[in-house]
Design a protein around this motif. Structure first.
Motif, mmCIF file in Angstrom:
data_model
loop_
_atom_site.group_PDB
_atom_site.id
_atom_site.type_symbol
_atom_site.label_atom_id
_atom_site.label_comp_id
_atom_site.label_asym_id
_atom_site.label_seq_id
_atom_site.Cartn_x
_atom_site.Cartn_y
_atom_site.Cartn_z
ATOM 1 N N UNK A 24 -16.971 28.660 -16.495
ATOM 2 C CA UNK A 24 -15.612 28.165 -16.281
ATOM 3 C C UNK A 24 -15.133 28.516 -14.878
ATOM 4 N N UNK A 25 -15.383 29.747 -14.457
ATOM 5 C CA UNK A 25 -14.978 30.137 -13.102
ATOM 6 C C UNK A 25 -15.655 29.246 -12.059
ATOM 7 N N UNK A 26 -16.910 28.915 -12.276
ATOM 8 C CA UNK A 26 -17.619 28.040 -11.340
ATOM 9 C C UNK A 26 -16.988 26.655 -11.309
ATOM 10 N N UNK A 27 -16.659 26.117 -12.474
ATOM 11 C CA UNK A 27 -16.003 24.809 -12.518
ATOM 12 C C UNK A 27 -14.662 24.830 -11.783
ATOM 13 N N UNK A 28 -13.960 25.954 -11.852
ATOM 14 C CA UNK A 28 -12.667 26.058 -11.179
ATOM 15 C C UNK A 28 -12.798 26.312 -9.676
ATOM 16 N N UNK A 29 -13.794 27.087 -9.288
ATOM 17 C CA UNK A 29 -13.897 27.507 -7.890
ATOM 18 C C UNK A 29 -14.774 26.613 -7.018
ATOM 19 N N UNK A 30 -15.688 25.896 -7.603
ATOM 20 C CA UNK A 30 -16.618 25.104 -6.804
ATOM 21 C C UNK A 30 -15.942 23.957 -6.038
ATOM 22 N N UNK A 31 -15.139 23.113 -6.683
ATOM 23 C CA UNK A 31 -14.512 22.021 -5.913
ATOM 24 C C UNK A 31 -13.677 22.500 -4.715
ATOM 25 N N UNK A 32 -12.839 23.550 -4.869
ATOM 26 C CA UNK A 32 -12.129 24.020 -3.676
ATOM 27 C C UNK A 32 -13.078 24.536 -2.574
ATOM 28 N N UNK A 33 -14.204 25.125 -2.982
ATOM 29 C CA UNK A 33 -15.162 25.599 -1.981
ATOM 30 C C UNK A 33 -15.828 24.433 -1.251
ATOM 31 N N UNK A 34 -16.077 23.358 -1.950
ATOM 32 C CA UNK A 34 -16.635 22.160 -1.302
ATOM 33 C C UNK A 34 -15.617 21.617 -0.301
ATOM 34 N N UNK A 35 -14.364 21.526 -0.725
ATOM 35 C CA UNK A 35 -13.312 21.043 0.169
ATOM 36 C C UNK A 35 -13.114 21.989 1.351
ATOM 37 N N UNK A 36 -13.274 23.276 1.150
ATOM 38 C CA UNK A 36 -13.187 24.274 2.223
ATOM 39 C C UNK A 36 -14.281 24.021 3.261
ATOM 40 N N UNK A 37 -15.507 23.802 2.791
ATOM 41 C CA UNK A 37 -16.606 23.529 3.718
ATOM 42 C C UNK A 37 -16.359 22.229 4.491
ATOM 43 N N UNK A 38 -15.853 21.210 3.805
ATOM 44 C CA UNK A 38 -15.522 19.944 4.473
ATOM 45 C C UNK A 38 -14.434 20.162 5.525
ATOM 46 N N UNK A 39 -13.417 20.947 5.168
ATOM 47 C CA UNK A 39 -12.337 21.252 6.110
ATOM 48 C C UNK A 39 -12.867 21.965 7.347
ATOM 49 N N UNK A 40 -13.678 22.994 7.135
ATOM 50 C CA UNK A 40 -14.223 23.742 8.270
ATOM 51 C C UNK A 40 -15.036 22.838 9.196
ATOM 52 N N UNK A 41 -15.838 21.960 8.600
ATOM 53 C CA UNK A 41 -16.669 21.067 9.417
ATOM 54 C C UNK A 41 -15.814 20.038 10.154
ATOM 55 N N UNK A 42 -14.778 19.522 9.495
ATOM 56 C CA UNK A 42 -13.886 18.564 10.159
ATOM 57 C C UNK A 42 -13.124 19.223 11.308
ATOM 58 N N UNK A 43 -12.644 20.434 11.067
ATOM 59 C CA UNK A 43 -11.845 21.153 12.068
ATOM 60 C C UNK A 43 -12.705 21.677 13.213
ATOM 61 N N UNK A 44 -13.902 22.121 12.887
ATOM 62 C CA UNK A 44 -14.800 22.729 13.880
ATOM 63 C C UNK A 44 -16.192 22.105 13.756
ATOM 64 N N UNK A 45 -16.379 20.883 14.247
ATOM 65 C CA UNK A 45 -17.694 20.230 14.122
ATOM 66 C C UNK A 45 -18.806 21.114 14.701
ATOM 67 N N UNK A 46 -19.880 21.222 13.935
ATOM 68 C CA UNK A 46 -20.964 22.117 14.313
ATOM 69 C C UNK A 46 -21.891 21.557 15.379
ATOM 70 N N UNK A 47 -21.893 20.257 15.548
ATOM 71 C CA UNK A 47 -22.805 19.639 16.511
ATOM 72 C C UNK A 47 -22.053 18.646 17.371
ATOM 73 N N UNK A 48 -22.498 18.542 18.619
ATOM 74 C CA UNK A 48 -21.972 17.555 19.553
ATOM 75 C C UNK A 48 -23.142 16.758 20.110
ATOM 76 N N UNK A 49 -22.818 15.592 20.634
ATOM 77 C CA UNK A 49 -23.848 14.786 21.302
ATOM 78 C C UNK A 49 -23.652 14.897 22.797
#
Length: 175
Positions: free
Chosen positions: A47-72
């Protein structure tokens, strides 16, 4: 809910269940008792995983959008070291704190503890668990931020989390 959120959450829940069952097996073996699956802690962990996983996915997406890891640069894809450092810092401080706080509070609440009991467990367990998490997760985060596509970071962390989950299951079983 986007498909990758559902698929990753289901995969993480499966890994979480596996880690909890393994922790129960280790506990039974240590105590020289017959192994039997205790459904309640297993369901609490899932249950904790079901509750915590989606926000963690969105957190990773946010971090990547805010601070892109790669440039061309000139058509060549290059690691953006300052952004990777920023992601790492935010993830290992704010992200780690929120996740650890949520875990300790949820496990206490799942055990039926009231607000005061949850608060006592958070005060007792938050810092030691954070310190122990920093023995593993900074390396995982660094690998994730430099080599793993953003849509696969949570599942990579969940695979590592299989072993961390064993530790957390054993930790949560303490009272």
């Amino acid at each position: 809910m986007p498909t990758h959120l559902v698929i990753t959450t289901l995969q993480a829940a499966g890994l979480s269940a596996t880690s909890n069952v393994l922790a129960q097996y280790i506990t039974a073996h240590r105590e020289k008792k017959p192994f039997a699956i205790h459904v309640r802690p297993l369901l609490q962990f899932v249950l904790f995983t079901f509750l915590s996983c989606p926000p963690n996915i969105l957190w990773q997406d946010f971090l990547e959008d805010k601070f892109p890891g790669y440039t061309s640069v000139g058509g060549e894809r290059m690691l953006h070291k300052p952004n990777t450092a920023r992601k790492f810092l935010f993830d290992q401080t704010l992200g780690a704190f929120v996740n650890t706080l949520a875990f300790v509070a949820a496990m206490a609440a799942f055990k039926g503890k009231g607000w005061r009991g949850v608060q006592r467990e958070v005060e007792r367990d938050l810092v030691p668990l954070m310190i122990n998490s920093w023995k593993l997760w900074p390396l995982v985060a660094l690998i994730n931020f430099t080599f793993v596509p953003v849509n696969q970071r949570v599942i990579v962390a969940s695979v590592v989390g299989l072993f961390w989950g064993i530790y957390l299951s054993l930790f949560a079983a303490l009272d």
